[in-house]
Design an enzyme around this catalytic site. Structure first.
Site, PDB file in Angstrom:
ATOM      1  N   HIS A  53       0.710  -1.038  -0.269  1.00 55.22           N
ATOM      2  CA  HIS A  53      -0.452  -0.366   0.090  1.00 55.22           C
ATOM      3  C   HIS A  53       0.983   1.116   0.151  1.00 55.22           C
ATOM      4  O   HIS A  53       0.237   1.573  -0.730  1.00 55.22           O
ATOM      5  CB  HIS A  53      -0.962   0.295   1.144  1.00 55.22           C
ATOM      6  CG  HIS A  53      -1.641   1.145   1.245  1.00 55.22           C
ATOM      7  ND1 HIS A  53      -2.513   1.809   0.272  1.00 55.22           N
ATOM      8  CD2 HIS A  53      -1.543   2.122   1.993  1.00 55.22           C
ATOM      9  CE1 HIS A  53      -2.954   3.132   0.949  1.00 55.22           C
ATOM     10  NE2 HIS A  53      -2.033   3.384   2.188  1.00 55.22           N
ATOM     11  N   HIS A  77       4.137   6.387   5.976  1.00 53.28           N
ATOM     12  CA  HIS A  77       2.790   7.998   5.813  1.00 53.28           C
ATOM     13  C   HIS A  77       2.263   6.769   7.172  1.00 53.28           C
ATOM     14  O   HIS A  77       0.889   7.513   7.993  1.00 53.28           O
ATOM     15  CB  HIS A  77       1.920   7.901   5.115  1.00 53.28           C
ATOM     16  CG  HIS A  77       0.603   7.237   4.749  1.00 53.28           C
ATOM     17  ND1 HIS A  77       1.196   6.043   3.210  1.00 53.28           N
ATOM     18  CD2 HIS A  77      -0.615   6.337   4.533  1.00 53.28           C
ATOM     19  CE1 HIS A  77       0.544   5.083   2.738  1.00 53.28           C
ATOM     20  NE2 HIS A  77      -1.216   5.691   4.185  1.00 53.28           N
ATOM     21  N   GLU A  81       0.845   5.360  12.858  1.00 48.59           N
ATOM     22  CA  GLU A  81      -0.481   5.639  13.091  1.00 48.59           C
ATOM     23  C   GLU A  81      -0.390   3.781  13.954  1.00 48.59           C
ATOM     24  O   GLU A  81      -0.966   3.205  14.240  1.00 48.59           O
ATOM     25  CB  GLU A  81      -1.207   5.890  12.120  1.00 48.59           C
ATOM     26  CG  GLU A  81      -3.125   5.284  11.959  1.00 48.59           C
ATOM     27  CD  GLU A  81      -4.103   6.052  11.298  1.00 48.59           C
ATOM     28  OE1 GLU A  81      -4.857   5.510  11.098  1.00 48.59           O
ATOM     29  OE2 GLU A  81      -3.440   6.683  10.159  1.00 48.59           O
ATOM     30  N   ASP A  82      -0.448   3.339  12.884  1.00 49.80           N
ATOM     31  CA  ASP A  82      -0.331   1.573  12.949  1.00 49.80           C
ATOM     32  C   ASP A  82       1.004   1.111  13.626  1.00 49.80           C
ATOM     33  O   ASP A  82       0.712  -0.486  13.464  1.00 49.80           O
ATOM     34  CB  ASP A  82      -0.855   0.479  11.583  1.00 49.80           C
ATOM     35  CG  ASP A  82      -1.575   1.329  11.117  1.00 49.80           C
ATOM     36  OD1 ASP A  82      -2.903   1.748  11.617  1.00 49.80           O
ATOM     37  OD2 ASP A  82      -1.298   1.174   9.662  1.00 49.80           O
ATOM     38  N   ASP A 144      -3.292   8.345  -0.805  1.00 49.10           N
ATOM     39  CA  ASP A 144      -3.712   7.697  -0.495  1.00 49.10           C
ATOM     40  C   ASP A 144      -5.051   6.743  -0.768  1.00 49.10           C
ATOM     41  O   ASP A 144      -5.046   5.641  -0.298  1.00 49.10           O
ATOM     42  CB  ASP A 144      -3.187   7.141   0.948  1.00 49.10           C
ATOM     43  CG  ASP A 144      -3.805   6.915   2.658  1.00 49.10           C
ATOM     44  OD1 ASP A 144      -3.966   5.803   2.407  1.00 49.10           O
ATOM     45  OD2 ASP A 144      -4.461   7.272   3.584  1.00 49.10           O
ATOM     46  N   ASP A 265     -21.236  17.800 -24.469  1.00 48.97           N
ATOM     47  CA  ASP A 265     -19.372  17.651 -24.433  1.00 48.97           C
ATOM     48  C   ASP A 265     -18.677  15.507 -23.340  1.00 48.97           C
ATOM     49  O   ASP A 265     -18.563  15.799 -23.294  1.00 48.97           O
ATOM     50  CB  ASP A 265     -19.055  17.813 -22.907  1.00 48.97           C
ATOM     51  CG  ASP A 265     -19.895  18.509 -21.465  1.00 48.97           C
ATOM     52  OD1 ASP A 265     -20.308  17.549 -21.297  1.00 48.97           O
ATOM     53  OD2 ASP A 265     -19.706  18.685 -20.701  1.00 48.97           O
TER      54      ASP A 265
END
Length: 731
Positions: A53, A77, A81-82, A144, A265
């Protein structure tokens, strides 16, 4: 990059080496090694190693041309957090910028005092705050979200819909406002696919049926135009074909009720030239070759969109009778159109601080932050983002020729505050193309708007403007004015509003205990005193509709259900209690009392509650107490149907309190009393209070026979000179 394609670190490195831009490859590889170490053993819902990821996110950002620190932050990133990795570790290893970017996209840890919605609101606010400091934060977040959307099919149905809904409401509008068209279109299409799969598949089917003829038509048009342009312009402009996104077609087919063949369009050609002069020359050639459709020409070069998009758009019809759109732009405009603010990193080296266009792109972020800093309502924040980031804009002008860009549906009030805060505060009227208009007039593109102002001391906005204006910026400035200039009035309004909500919910807190009872909510909204809290309610900083459920739960915990039930009985006992005109569960002669929590009147839809020994308490059907308790298994059987007899009911009178706000003047109370006397309305009591802003608030308790008479009374009172508003208390 397809939905299921897995990008490896080797492919990422190869992409870096093939590009023209220089990167610090060793730093990027080090970031990958740290991410791989901390994510070791973690899996995605697809079963793939989690590290796939962050690599995919970094690849998307590489395609946008972002810088080394952004690529590193993308790889890292999720580690804070994880995993047990800390920002201090990242700061020491990769520097302040990478640590700051990772922190910006890291969700807040669960805070005990937050509800689920408040947690979500805080995370949205944190992202906005971080991106106002460095726009790379949201670009990482968009990448993300894009990869998560590409792999969303591995999640359960409910989670898919929730993520798709959030993406459509928040991330796609932000991508649009930043001008990153490729990400915006893909986010919308993927969200659309999960939110309305039937419509998505139907459009996909219709477009596939036309694919062969469409491709042939586009190729023939491109060849004809290229042959003609070669005679007049050197070097020959680049010509590209484009098909409208599925969601773009959906909006016009389902929202506007058009057939696919009516969308002019859905086919488009893009012509890219070297200079602005060539843009207009090419436009003339296109109009010479094909017949232009009236009112289908847009000049976004002279009037760029809010996201700095520039291009000439014209819709024409060829010999085949098929309409198609032609977009004409320079290479610089094309870069901005495709990559938006990310083009800053893709085509320029280093940090270009103080870029005027970038500053303008970021101004709306700060406006949202400022206006939502006191709100814990995620729906309100999302609504503000949707309003302020609306994909469609209108362009209007001041009498001096300055252009103001606002979202579709914006009013002259929004226009006034967009010019300047003081212009909005002093506004007393508006002219559109030299004709007077009302405050709720919705602006249209091309109009010239003159805002009329007043220099009378004490003049300011009306509270009713909050329900009229469209933009979050205008609402925020109006609330701030009332917060600063009308504190005494706010305290009075806020206390009355809280008391009304308490009555509706049968909450009776002793005055001495009130501050302690509200202590948690006061702290939540940074209020030091009760007056601060009342004032916050008065100017709109506290949403009572959201806080009341929490307060009711706290009340039940502290005082117990028996206290609530006895309170209901006491309220019913106090109300005028005769059986005239009420049929309860088909029976006419029941002993009834009218609950003061909702003050029912003849004409209201009503329901009965069987009390313990005090007959039936009559409530309005929109009473919060009824709505919250009607499905309670222990109370369900005690709620019974009730109605007024109608034309056969006996006459009866009921006490009702009205709150009147007016500009204070000599004889105001006399005029109110006289007006009520003329229509034979008995006044039980009245109180009046003068405010420092020149207004007065009158509360009068009167005798009313029913809703029809009440509406007539309110209409009569509103006609009195200087009366601003009349509202029924306890609603």
């Amino acid at each position: 990059m397809t939905e299921d394609k897995i990008i490896t670190i080797d492919q990422l490195i190869q992409k870096i080496l093939e590009g023209e831009k220089q990167y610090d490859l060793s730093k990027i590889v080090a970031a990958y090694e740290v991410a791989n170490k901390y994510h070791q053993g973690q899996k995605r819902e697809s079963g793939q190693p989690y590290i796939t990821h962050p690599i995919a996110v970094a690849y998307i950002l590489l395609e946008l041309g972002m810088d080394t620190d952004t690529i590193c932050a993308a790889l890292l990133h999720d580690v804070v957090e994880d995993t047990d990795c800390t920002l201090e570790i990242l700061q020491k290893r990769f520097g302040n910028d990478v640590a700051m970017l990772v922190n910006g996209v890291t969700k807040l840890k669960k805070v005990e005092t937050f509800t689920k919605d408040e947690q979500k609101a805080e995370n949205i606010r944190k992202i906005l705050l971080a991106m106002s400091e460095d726009i790379r934060v949201i670009i990482i977040k968009l990448a993300d979200r894009l990869h998560n959307m590409r792999t969303l099919n591995y999640c359960r149905d409910e989670k898919r819909r929730n993520i798709a809904h959030e993406t459509m409401n928040i991330y796609a509008p932000i991508a649009h406002r930043l001008g990153i068209r490729s990400i915006k279109d893909e986010l919308e299409d993927l969200s659309f696919m999960y939110l309305d799969p039937y419509a998505y598949n139907e459009i996909e089917k219709q477009m596939n049926m036309r694919k062969g003829s469409r491709d042939q038509l586009v190729e023939e048009l491109m060849a004809r135009i290229k042959e003609r342009l070669a005679k007049d312009i050197t070097p020959v402009p680049v010509i590209e074909g484009r098909v409208k996104s599925n969601y773009g077609i959906y909006k016009k087919v389902y929202r506007d009720g058009k057939e696919i063949d009516q969308i002019y369009d859905r086919y488009a050609l893009r012509i890219i030239v070297n200079t602005v002069t060539e843009c207009y020359n090419v436009l003339g050639i296109i109009h010479d070759m094909f017949r232009p459709i009236p009112n289908r020409f847009k000049d976004y070069i002279s009037t760029p969109k809010a996201n700095m998009y520039q291009s000439l758009h014209t819709t024409v019809i060829g010999r085949e009778g098929v309409p198609f759109e032609v977009q004409i732009r320079t290479w610089d405009m094309h870069k901005t159109a495709e990559y938006g603010i990310a083009a800053h990193w893709k085509y320029k080296e280093g940090v270009n601080g103080g870029n005027t266009k970038d500053d303008r792109r970021l101004a709306w972020i700060r406006q949202i932050i400022e206006s939502q800093q006191e709100s814990d309502d995620v729906e309100e924040i999302v609504r503000a983002i949707k309003n302020d980031l609306a994909p469609e804009d209108v362009f209007a002008f001041t009498p001096k020729g300055d252009m103001i860009t606002l979202p579709v549906g914006a009013t002259v009030i929004d226009f006034a505050y967009a010019i300047h805060t003081e212009v909005g505060h002093k506004m007393c009227g508006a002219k559109v193309d030299k004709k007077m208009v009302s405050y709720d007039y919705e602006i249209k593109t091309g109009e010239i708007i003159e805002i009329l102002t007043s220099n009378v001391p004490g003049h300011g906005p009306s509270r009713s403007w909050l329900n009229i204006c469209k933009t979050n910026e205008a609402k925020s400035k109006i609330r701030l004015w009332f917060k600063r200039e009308r504190r005494e009035e706010n305290i009075f309004e806020g206390r009355n509003a809280l008391e009304r909500e308490f009555r509706r919910n049968m909450i009776r807190v002793p005055e001495d205990d009130l501050e302690e009872f509200l202590k948690a909510d006061m702290r939540r909204h940074n209020c030091d005193t009760l007056d601060d809290f009342f004032a916050a309610i008065g100017y709109g900083g506290v949403q009572l509709s959201k806080a009341i459920s929490r307060l009711k739960t706290e009340y039940n915990k502290k005082y117990g259900e028996k206290h609530v039930d006895s309170t209901a009985e006491k309220e019913a006992k106090k109300s005028s209690g005769n059986t005239s005109g009420i049929i309860v569960d088909g029976v006419q002669d029941c002993a009834v009392r009218f609950a003061q929590c909702c003050n029912p009147l003849p004409g209201d839809d009503i329901v009965g509650f069987i009390t313990k020994g005090h007959g039936v308490s009559i409530h309005r059907k929109d009473c919060v107490n009824y709505l919250s308790q009607k499905d309670d298994p222990e109370l369900k059987d005690r709620w019974v149907s009730a109605k007024y007899e109608g034309s056969n009911k006996k006459s009866g009178y009921f006490k009702t309190t009205l709150d009147i706000i007016a500009v204070d003047r000599i004889g105001l109370l006399a005029d109110v009393s006289s007006a009520l006397a003329m229509i034979n309305i008995y006044i039980y009591e009245s109180t009046a209070r003068e405010l420092k802003n020149g207004n007065a608030i009158l509360s009068i308790t009167v005798s009313i026979a029913g809703m029809e008479q009440l509406n007539n009374v309110i209409t009569k009172l509103k006609k009195i000179k200087n009366v601003i508003s009349v509202e029924r208390s306890g609603r």
